[in-house]
Design a protein around this motif. Structure first.
Motif, PDB file in Angstrom:
ATOM      1  N   CYS A 443      -2.174  -0.207  12.048  1.00 16.64           N
ATOM      2  CA  CYS A 443      -1.889   1.027  11.320  1.00 16.64           C
ATOM      3  C   CYS A 443      -1.419   2.105  12.294  1.00 16.64           C
ATOM      4  O   CYS A 443      -1.977   2.271  13.372  1.00 16.64           O
ATOM      5  CB  CYS A 443      -3.130   1.504  10.571  1.00 16.64           C
ATOM      6  N   LYS A 465       1.507  -0.983   9.272  1.00 15.49           N
ATOM      7  CA  LYS A 465       1.444  -0.077   8.128  1.00 15.49           C
ATOM      8  C   LYS A 465       1.392   1.371   8.582  1.00 15.49           C
ATOM      9  O   LYS A 465       0.778   1.699   9.599  1.00 15.49           O
ATOM     10  CB  LYS A 465       0.203  -0.392   7.277  1.00 15.49           C
ATOM     11  N   ILE A 467       0.193   5.295   7.948  1.00 17.79           N
ATOM     12  CA  ILE A 467      -0.891   6.056   7.319  1.00 17.79           C
ATOM     13  C   ILE A 467      -0.380   7.448   6.982  1.00 17.79           C
ATOM     14  O   ILE A 467       0.332   8.071   7.777  1.00 17.79           O
ATOM     15  CB  ILE A 467      -2.116   6.159   8.259  1.00 17.79           C
ATOM     16  N   LEU A 505      -0.056   3.075   3.567  1.00 18.22           N
ATOM     17  CA  LEU A 505      -1.214   2.244   3.241  1.00 18.22           C
ATOM     18  C   LEU A 505      -2.311   3.145   2.683  1.00 18.22           C
ATOM     19  O   LEU A 505      -2.711   4.118   3.325  1.00 18.22           O
ATOM     20  CB  LEU A 505      -1.709   1.522   4.495  1.00 18.22           C
ATOM     21  N   ILE A 508      -7.426   2.657   4.200  1.00 14.27           N
ATOM     22  CA  ILE A 508      -7.439   2.605   5.663  1.00 14.27           C
ATOM     23  C   ILE A 508      -8.454   1.586   6.177  1.00 14.27           C
ATOM     24  O   ILE A 508      -8.362   1.118   7.318  1.00 14.27           O
ATOM     25  CB  ILE A 508      -7.740   4.007   6.232  1.00 14.27           C
ATOM     26  N   CYS A 511      -7.275  -1.558   7.961  1.00 13.60           N
ATOM     27  CA  CYS A 511      -6.658  -1.522   9.301  1.00 13.60           C
ATOM     28  C   CYS A 511      -7.509  -2.301  10.295  1.00 13.60           C
ATOM     29  O   CYS A 511      -8.716  -2.071  10.410  1.00 13.60           O
ATOM     30  CB  CYS A 511      -6.520  -0.078   9.776  1.00 13.60           C
ATOM     31  N   LEU A 514      -5.404   0.677  15.050  1.00  9.45           N
ATOM     32  CA  LEU A 514      -4.985   2.024  14.679  1.00  9.45           C
ATOM     33  C   LEU A 514      -4.308   2.700  15.866  1.00  9.45           C
ATOM     34  O   LEU A 514      -4.815   2.658  16.983  1.00  9.45           O
ATOM     35  CB  LEU A 514      -6.184   2.853  14.230  1.00  9.45           C
TER      36      LEU A 514
END
Length: 587
Positions: A443, A465, A467, A505, A508, A511, A514
């Motif tokens: 993420c 993805k 955020i 996304l 969270i 994830c 990150l």
């Protein structure tokens, strides 16, 4: 006696049969041409010097523009590995980008991917080295051409600036059409000075069609004078090359977009006839390129602008050919400054010409003080001007190195931090994987525009993805194989820069990794909760907004560290009592 007189008088008619001398040129002087090769640069020194510096650029260059990642590195990654991000320009509904440019680099990317296998980072740098080779060939040809036409000193100054000027150092290995147009500009300028106008027009047409169509304005002076020299050959060369590349582009685009279209024509229509709406992606003031030019070339940029001022004094020395070569600097600067949407990469095509113009000014410093009726007069001012030439060049090169050092050391964290992911491939297996995705999920928060490309994402990570951190523009989304891959026209893409409800996304907790930037801001980064995350590693990142321009733009020992503000690149791990273990690599 009469016979002797007749014999003496027979010699003047014999002398009259000799060809008339041609206009002055350094090439015509016997002591600086075939007779004495030491008076001009050969190919070895330019090739060697440029090869060393371009290799350094390929291995250490940062990614300066997110367009380089999402419009070029990501499509190339998709062609090689069937995964990658797609922008709205690559939707078959709009088809603004040509796959011919991507395929050209795939000539290196494909064998590199086969050779290195899953080591995608090496493939990334293999393509960069290919870009470096193109730059070396084009710039070396320009230096040699200058040496043969105007002498060793001008060529040497140009070589030094091409090697060390920050703008050339970074642009030379950027995967951008404007960089390709820059290569073509160097090569076509060299061919023009080599008295090969047809080849010069061919190179210009390649740079425009295969590279950046809008750079046609920068190539206009060179093309015009090439046609003037040898109209038939240059005209045929340009027309045949243009038709061939336009047709080849259409065929390649048909294969990938799944329909007959011309991305070159689509791009021109969108930006010229369609208005382009470039203001949607940010606007800058009229002085943007002047400030940017000084940052990337320092005093070299100022001297380049002064070439037109000293031209009346050195006109006999440099006009018309060198003026033809340098004139795009002023044409391109004026045209691009009038456009509301401005980006640093838009100036790339004229970067080598800035070095040539500045070198010509430095080389001509003694001419500004020399008596035109007595050019060999050793006046004090002339001697001082000759002494200033290496000092001015040295100042430019030192300032250039300072700029390069500042950018590499201040902004390399996004590229370097992603390389740590390859050491944690066990995280993507078993209980560490999300239930809804195959493989781990990486993420990325507000730093999506610093994502260095999927080449830095290991194979065990199945999804990348975004955020939601407040950005309301349209973000790239993965190529959708279900909808047709490169031929798809996903409904979530638009040309108004409006965010799609599918780009973020929502959960969270899915994830596994990150990526976010920790800066001194009012908001709290997600990875800063020490009750959830345990810090593992840290890396500095220069905070551009909080650092003074005079200290962040150029590296000054001690002052650079003391006066700039830095964020932290933090690697952290979720505590064991969480739903699953999760690493956080925070820029």
């Amino acid at each position: 006696m009469a016979l002797t007189t007749r014999q003496r008088r027979s010699s003047p008619p014999d002398l009259q049969t000799a060809p008339s001398p041609s206009p002055y040129s350094k090439v015509d002087k016997p002591d600086k041409s075939a007779g004495h090769d030491d008076q001009r640069l050969g190919w070895f020194l330019p090739l060697l010097s440029l090869s060393v510096l371009r290799y350094m650029s390929a291995s250490s260059n940062i990614i300066h523009d997110c367009d380089e990642v999402f419009n070029y590195w990501e499509p190339l990654h998709f062609l090689l590995y069937k995964t990658g991000f797609q922008t709205w320009e690559y939707s078959s509904q709009f088809a603004l980008r040509s796959y011919l440019y991507i395929i050209f680099h795939n000539l290196v990317g494909y064998p590199a991917a086969w050779w290195f296998g899953e080591e995608k980072v090496r493939v990334f740098y293999a393509v960069r080295i290919f870009l470096a080779i193109l730059s070396v060939i084009a710039d070396a040809a320009l230096v040699v051409a200058l040496s043969r036409k105007y002498g060793k000193r001008l060529a040497s100054y140009t070589l030094a600036m091409l090697c060390l000027a920050s703008g050339c150092f970074f642009a030379s290995t950027s995967f951008l059409p404007s960089s390709f147009s820059m290569y073509a500009m160097s090569l076509s300028s060299a061919l023009y000075l080599f008295e090969k106008p047809a080849a010069a027009v061919l190179s210009a047409a390649t740079g425009v069609i295969l590279g950046w169509p809008f750079s046609v304005l920068a190539f206009l002076p060179l093309t015009t004078f090439s046609l003037k020299k040898r109209f038939k050959h240059a005209f045929l060369s340009g027309v045949i090359t243009s038709l061939f590349l336009v047709a080849l582009s259409a065929i390649v685009d048909h294969y990938y977009y799944g329909k007959w279209t011309s991305s070159v024509l689509n791009l021109l229509i969108y930006n010229v006839l369609g208005g382009g709406e470039s203001h949607l992606y940010g606007t800058e003031g009229p002085l943007f390129y002047l400030k940017n030019g000084f940052n990337n070339f320092n005093f070299c940029f100022i001297l380049a602008l002064l070439f037109i001022v000293i031209l009346p004094i050195v006109k006999k020395k440099y006009a018309p050919d060198l003026l033809v070569i340098i004139s795009p600097v002023y044409i391109w600067l004026a045209f691009m400054s009038l456009q509301p949407h401005k980006e640093e990469r838009f100036l790339y095509p004229i970067y080598p010409l800035i070095c040539v113009a500045a070198s010509a000014v430095i080389d001509s410093l003694p001419d500004l003080f020399r008596d035109k009726y007595n050019p060999n007069d050793p006046s004090i001012l002339v001697m001082v001007a000759k002494t200033l030439r290496p000092l001015v060049l040295g100042l430019i090169l030192c300032a250039s190195h300072s700029r390069t050092f500042s950018l590499i050391n201040g902004y390399s964290a996004p590229v370097e931090i992603y390389k740590h992911l390859e050491h944690y491939d066990d995280v993507g297996e078993g209980p560490f994987s999300s239930d809804s995705y195959t493989g781990s999920v990486l993420c990325v928060g507000s730093e999506w525009h610093r994502f260095p490309s999927s080449f830095f994402v290991p194979e065990y990570i199945g999804q990348v993805k975004w955020i939601d951190d407040g950005f309301r523009g349209l973000l790239p989304l993965p190529f959708n194989a279900t909808l047709g891959g490169t031929s798809a026209a996903p409904p979530y893409f638009n040309n108004k820069n409006l965010a799609s409800d599918q780009q973020y996304l929502q959960d969270i907790d899915k994830c596994d990794f990150l990526v976010e930037l920790h800066l001194e801001r009012p908001y709290i980064p997600r990875g800063s909760d020490l009750n959830t995350w345990e810090v593992m590693a840290a890396m500095h990142y220069l905070d551009r907004e909080m650092s003074p321009p005079k200290y962040r733009s150029f590296f000054i020992p001690y002052l650079w560290q003391q006066n700039n503000v830095f964020g932290m690149a933090i690697a952290s791990i979720r505590f064991a009592d969480s739903r699953f273990s999760c690493w956080s690599l925070s820029l």
